[in-house]
Each structure stands twice: as structure tokens, then as C-alpha cells.
Design an enzyme around this catalytic site. Structure first.
Site, PDB file in Angstrom:
ATOM      1  N   LYS A 266      -7.292  -6.562  25.656  1.00 23.80           N
ATOM      2  CA  LYS A 266      -6.904  -5.207  26.047  1.00 23.80           C
ATOM      3  C   LYS A 266      -8.129  -4.385  26.419  1.00 23.80           C
ATOM      4  CE  LYS A 266      -2.886  -4.755  22.983  1.00 23.80           C
ATOM      5  NZ  LYS A 266      -1.882  -4.502  24.029  1.00 23.80           N
ATOM      6  N   ASP A 277       0.246  -2.461  14.999  1.00 22.39           N
ATOM      7  CA  ASP A 277       1.180  -3.389  15.631  1.00 22.39           C
ATOM      8  C   ASP A 277       1.962  -4.196  14.587  1.00 22.39           C
ATOM      9  OD1 ASP A 277       2.268  -4.162  18.037  1.00 22.39           O
ATOM     10  OD2 ASP A 277       0.822  -5.777  18.395  1.00 22.39           O
ATOM     11  N   GLU A 338       2.243 -11.267  22.643  1.00 20.14           N
ATOM     12  CA  GLU A 338       2.270 -12.139  21.466  1.00 20.14           C
ATOM     13  C   GLU A 338       3.421 -11.833  20.517  1.00 20.14           C
ATOM     14  OE1 GLU A 338       0.698  -9.367  21.579  1.00 20.14           O
ATOM     15  OE2 GLU A 338       1.185  -8.512  19.629  1.00 20.14           O
ATOM     16  N   ARG A 340       6.598 -11.282  20.948  1.00 19.55           N
ATOM     17  CA  ARG A 340       7.825 -12.060  21.187  1.00 19.55           C
ATOM     18  C   ARG A 340       7.660 -13.489  20.682  1.00 19.55           C
ATOM     19  NH1 ARG A 340       7.211 -10.360  27.350  1.00 19.55           N
ATOM     20  NH2 ARG A 340       6.114  -8.710  26.242  1.00 19.55           N
TER      21      ARG A 340
HETATM   22  N1  BES Z   1       1.568  -4.502  20.825  1.00 21.70           N
HETATM   23  C1  BES Z   1       1.748  -4.419  22.218  1.00 21.70           C
HETATM   24  C2  BES Z   1       2.759  -3.348  22.637  1.00 21.70           C
HETATM   25  C3  BES Z   1       2.432  -1.917  22.291  1.00 21.70           C
HETATM   26  C4  BES Z   1       1.966  -1.063  23.261  1.00 21.70           C
HETATM   27  C5  BES Z   1       2.656  -1.417  21.028  1.00 21.70           C
HETATM   28  C6  BES Z   1       1.724   0.247  22.963  1.00 21.70           C
HETATM   29  C7  BES Z   1       2.391  -0.099  20.740  1.00 21.70           C
HETATM   30  C8  BES Z   1       1.944   0.750  21.700  1.00 21.70           C
HETATM   31  C9  BES Z   1       2.197  -5.768  22.790  1.00 21.70           C
HETATM   32  O1  BES Z   1       1.836  -6.864  22.065  1.00 21.70           O
HETATM   33  C10 BES Z   1       1.547  -5.885  24.110  1.00 21.70           C
HETATM   34  O2  BES Z   1       0.351  -5.979  24.115  1.00 21.70           O
HETATM   35  N2  BES Z   1       2.303  -5.867  25.187  1.00 21.70           N
HETATM   36  C11 BES Z   1       1.767  -5.945  26.484  1.00 21.70           C
HETATM   37  C12 BES Z   1       2.603  -6.903  27.258  1.00 21.70           C
HETATM   38  C13 BES Z   1       2.053  -7.238  28.609  1.00 21.70           C
HETATM   39  C14 BES Z   1       0.876  -8.167  28.472  1.00 21.70           C
HETATM   40  C15 BES Z   1       3.125  -7.920  29.423  1.00 21.70           C
HETATM   41  C16 BES Z   1       1.834  -4.544  27.101  1.00 21.70           C
HETATM   42  O3  BES Z   1       2.806  -3.859  26.893  1.00 21.70           O
HETATM   43  O4  BES Z   1       0.887  -4.158  27.769  1.00 21.70           O
HETATM   44 ZN    ZN Z   2       1.430  -6.589  20.062  1.00 21.49          ZN
HETATM   45 MG    MG Z   3      -0.063  -7.620  22.669  1.00 21.99          MG
END
Ligand code: BES
Ligand code: ZN
Ligand code: MG
Length: 485
Positions: A266, A277, A338, A340
Site C-alpha cells: 500500500k 483491519d 487478502e 477475502r
Molecule cells: N483492508 C483493506 C480494505 C480497507 C480499506 C479497510 C480502507 C479499511 C479502510 C483490504 O484488505 C484492501 O486492501 N483492499 C484493497 C483491495 C484492492 C487491492 C482490490 C483496496 O480496497 O484497495
Molecule cells: Zn485488509
Molecule cells: Mg488489503
């Protein structure tokens, strides 16, 4: 912790009296003296206070003080909880106060409902996460020890309030877990903490690396393998109805104690929030804690997948294919999707091992749901309209709002892989919907299921709230209401 006392005795005196005022009605509390009513009427007129929901007027008269709280019109249980929380911020520097509760004109709630909701709100509003300040500022530190509620039927209200006090305890517990930084709250520490809840009569089993391998939690392990922190899965059982050997409900929670994204790392900005998370897991554990404290006559099983998602030489690579516990294969296109993966194995396990027929999972799953719903509603995906509607109603009742999102076979094409049974992210947008249809692949036929995507509602930040940035524990009140209904 703040003490709440319900009492109908007139003789409770406190230098600070709180009264609830209906909107646009003549101020005249039967619990205040004529002089106090007059003073309040005059000060209200001078300050334009007319009882609007959430407004507060403080009137000093010598050593005494009257705090008038605006109660609006058509004020709900949840509104009174918010009023209670606001009240804490007015009262926190004194030692004690008395809230004078009577029927509010044109409001359908009874005095006892007003009292227990305000008290619940006070307890929640008193929450602080300040353990890491080595020097606390005296002026910021609450001194409020006790709040009396002067209300008819106090004995019964005290009895009924135990239910809400238990729930407040569970909400605080979940918030503590969520606010804890990831260097302290590792999967092992989290699991140890959960195990300590056994004293409440919960049956708790912790699966370590060896057991997770034996049971083929391969997707979950693929998330964890880049981290030096070992994963854990906790299975928590509350058998409040021992005559029945079936589970009324299974709760499944995402417990990623830190989500760096893994190799699909990220951006730096805001990454610190990814310590939260694990909110889904905290909410599941706290929900079971609440049921145990309330001695709820229901059989509920909770399962939480606790892992850390890190990049390293041993981490999963984009493009890797992993065989899930269910036997289906997943091409992991993005290691940041991750949650899911963790949920898929946990969902399968709770059906296979424990025969769960009704499941709710809760997870901070996708940034996409926050884009769609603006951090106001959580996304609700369900394969059953009754479960869907019951959860929506529970959301309205508790103020933890849910918005129904689409789920169906139509989305399957978005998660097709060329070389495996599915991919973990789609080329199409709408990741929250694609993620839900990914999860549905791990739900057996005939199982009633709902998925709550709480990304975006799991925390408040400074711009949204006058209280500090921190965890909301979204879902604990909602699930408790749903289960007890
Ligand atoms: N933990 C994140 C989702 C999240 C985003 C939680 C903001 C709380 C606040 C999840 O694991 C994630 O990283 N999702 C990605 C998915 C993407 C790679 C398709 C996302 O939402 O950017
Ligand atoms: Zn996550
Ligand atoms: Mg993630």
C-alpha cells in the site's frame, strides 16, 4: 469506570441537574423548582435554546448548575444514546450529576427508555484510549464518577440496564482491541486475549500453525506467510441454549492485525490505519462476550482468522495459485485483497466442521465500499431476503446503518481466472461486489448468509468527530440487537 445509578428518591441531590427539553415546547419540568424553571426559561430565551436535538444549555445559579439537553422531536433510542454521549463531554470535569427524567412531551419513548438509552450513551461516551500517554494532562482527564438518574420505576430499570451495561462493556472491549497498535496486538497476543474470556463460560479453542496446516487453511496461511508473526484462528462458542445441539448463528470475522498490502504494498499515507483491519474479528469476539455477559439464550459460534499481511522473501507473490480448504483454487493477483482469502477458509471451516447453517461475516474488506457509501453505511450482501431485512432493521434501531448491495451469479464472470477456479481481484471495478461474490463461492447450498463490509465505518477521524480519532466497534450493537431480537 463511570457508575450509573437509577433511583426514584426525590432526596438525591446534586449540584448539577440535567433536564431533557422537548423541541419548541414551553420549558416546565415537574422535577425542577418554580424558580429553576423560570431561570431556565429566561436563559433559554436569551440564548435561543429551543430544545433542538443535541443542543445543550448550561445555566449556572450560584453553586448549582442546570444542564438542559435538547431532545428534538421524534427522538429515537439511538438519538438518546447520542445525547448521553454528548452529555458526558459536558459533565466530565465534575464528580457527579443527576439526570431528572420524566415523560417528554410529544415523544413516544417512556421515561425508562429515555433513562437507559441516555445512560448507555454516557457509558459509551466516557470511553478513552489513553494508555500510551506517559503524561496525562490533568485538565483533559475525566473526573466524573457517578451519574444518578432520577426516574420512576428505578428498580426495574436497574435490572434491565444490566443488559446495556454488558453491551457497553463489549463495545469498549472491541474498541480497545481495535485501537491497540499492531506491534502490541499481534495474532498471538490477540488469541491469548480471546482465550482469557473463558471465565465467562465461553468455550474457546485456538488453532496454531500446526492445526491450521492440518486443516488446510491454505488461503489464510498464504496471507500470513510473509510475516514473522504466526497466525491463529480462534473458535469461540456460546451455548446459551444447551438443550439444542445446533448453532443458531455463526459469526465470522476478518482479523488482519496489520495490512501492509503484502508484495502489492500500500502507499505510505494512511497505512497506519491498517492496524484496524482486525475490526471484524474484534466485533465477533466482543459479540460473544456480550452474549455471555447477558446470558443470552442462544447458541452462537464465532470464528476469527488472525494474521498479519506483510511483504518479505517468504510472502505470497502476485500470480501465485493456492488451493483453498474447500478445494477450489485461487489465482492471487493482488496480495492486498487478502481479507477475502482469510474469510474464505474460515467460512468453509465453520460449515464443514460445525455444520453452521446461518452465517454472518464481518470484515473491513474493501476500500471500494467506502467509495460507494461514503463511510456512512456499511455494505450488506446477503443470499436471503429475511436475513437481509432483519439486519437492515437492526441497523436502523442501533444507528449502525447498513445498505443492501447486489449479490448474485452475474458477478461470477468478474472473478474468472484463465488458469485457476477464480482470481482474488477483478479487472472490473466495484471491488466490494466482486469480493462478496468471491466469498459466496465458499458458502454451501442452502446456507443462509450475510456479509458485512465495514471498511470506512470502522473508525472516526478528527474531521468527523470532536472526539479523538479512533475505533467505532461498528457491528457490536447491531449484531447484539439482531441476535437478541
Ligand atoms: N483492508 C483493506 C480494505 C480497507 C480499506 C479497510 C480502507 C479499511 C479502510 C483490504 O484488505 C484492501 O486492501 N483492499 C484493497 C483491495 C484492492 C487491492 C482490490 C483496496 O480496497 O484497495
Ligand atoms: Zn485488509
Ligand atoms: Mg488489503
Amino acid at each position: 469506570m463511570l457508575e450509573i445509578i437509577f433511583d426514584e428518591q426525590k432526596k438525591i441531590t446534586s449540584t448539577v441537574k440535567v433536564v431533557c427539553i422537548a423541541e419548541n415546547k414551553r420549558i416546565n419540568s415537574s422535577k425542577l423548582s418554580k424558580e429553576d424553571n423560570l431561570l431556565l426559561q429566561q436563559t433559554a430565551a436569551l440564548n435561543g435554546f429551543c430544545g433542538k436535538l443535541g443542543s445543550i444549555l448550561e445555566v449556572n445559579c450560584g453553586k448549582n448548575k442546570i444542564v438542559a439537553v435538547g431532545c428534538g422531536t421524534k427522538t429515537s433510542d439511538h438519538d438518546f444514546q447520542i445525547i448521553g454521549a454528548k452529555l458526558f463531554n459536558v459533565l466530565y470535569k465534575i464528580e457527579q450529576a443527576v439526570v431528572l427524567v420524566e415523560k417528554i412531551s410529544a415523544n413516544k419513548l417512556l421515561p425508562e427508555e429515555i433513562a437507559h438509552n441516555m445512560a448507555f450513551g454516557l457509558l459509551l461516551g466516557s470511553y478513552r484510549f489513553d494508555k500510551y500517554f506517559t503524561q496525562k494532562k490533568a485538565e483533559e482527564y475525566p473526573t466524573l464518577e457517578r451519574v444518578y438518574f432520577n426516574v420512576q420505576g428505578a428498580k426495574q430499570i436497574s435490572e434491565n440496564f444490566k443488559h446495556y451495561a454488558a453491551l457497553a462493556n463489549a463495545v469498549r472491549y472491541a474498541k480497545d482491541l481495535c485501537n491497540e497498535p499492531a506491534n502490541y496486538l499481534t495474532p498471538i497476543v490477540f488469541a491469548d486475549d480471546i482465550k482469557r474470556l473463558e471465565y465467562l463460560g465461553l468455550d474457546i479453542e485456538i488453532l496454531g500453525l500446526k492445526e491450521l496446516r492440518e486443516h488446510n487453511f491454505n488461503l489464510l496461511l498464504s496471507v500470513s506467510q510473509g510475516s514473522i508473526q504466526e497466525p491463529r484462528v480462534a473458535v469461540i462458542k456460546w451455548k446459551g441454549n444447551p438443550d439444542n445441539d445446533k448453532w443458531d448463528l455463526a459469526l465470522v470475522g476478518k482479523g488482519v492485525t496489520f495490512d501492509s498490502g503484502g508484495i502489492s504494498i500500500k502507499p505510505a499515507s494512511g497505512m497506519e490505519d491498517m492496524k484496524q483491519d482486525m475490526t471484524g474479528a474484534a466485533v465477533v469476539v466482543a459479540s460473544l462476550k456480550a452474549l455471555a455477559l447477558q446470558c443470552a439464550p442462544k447458541n452462537v459460534i464465532g470464528i476469527v482468522g488472525l494474521v498479519e499481511n506483510m511483504p518479505s522473501g517468504s510472502a505470497t507473490r502476485p500470480g501465485d495459485i493456492v488451493t483453498s480448504m474447500s478445494g477450489q483454487t485461487v489465482e492471487i493477483i493482488n496480495t492486498d485483497a487478502e481479507g477475502r482469502l482469510v474469510l474464505a477458509d474460515c467460512l468453509w471451516f465453520v460449515q464443514q466442521q460445525y455444520g453452521a447453517k446461518k452465517i454472518i461475516d464481518i470484515a473491513t474488506l474493501t476500500g471500494s465500499i467506502e467509495v460507494a457509501l461514503g463511510g456512512v453505511y456499511a455494505g450488506l450482501f446477503s443470499n436471503n431476503s429475511k436475513l437481509n431485512n432483519d439486519l437492515i432493521s437492526a441497523g436502523q434501531k442501533t444507528g449502525e446503518l447498513l445498505w443492501s448491495m447486489p449479490l448474485g451469479k452475474e458477478y461470477n464472470k468478474n472473478i474468472k481466472s484463465n488458469i485457476a477456479d477464480m482470481v482474488n481481484i477483478s479487472k472490473r471495478r466495484g471491488d466490494a461486489c466482486n469480493a462478496a461474490s468471491f466469498l459466496q463461492k465458499y458458502i454451501k447450498d442452502g446456507v443462509v448468509w450475510a456479509h458485512l463490509d465495514t471498511a470506512g465505518v470502522e473508525m472516526v477521524n478528527n474531521s468527523q468527530s470532536s472526539t479523538l480519532k479512533g475505533a467505532t466497534a461498528f457491528g457490536v450493537r447491531l449484531l447484539n440487537y439482531f441476535i437478541n431480537e
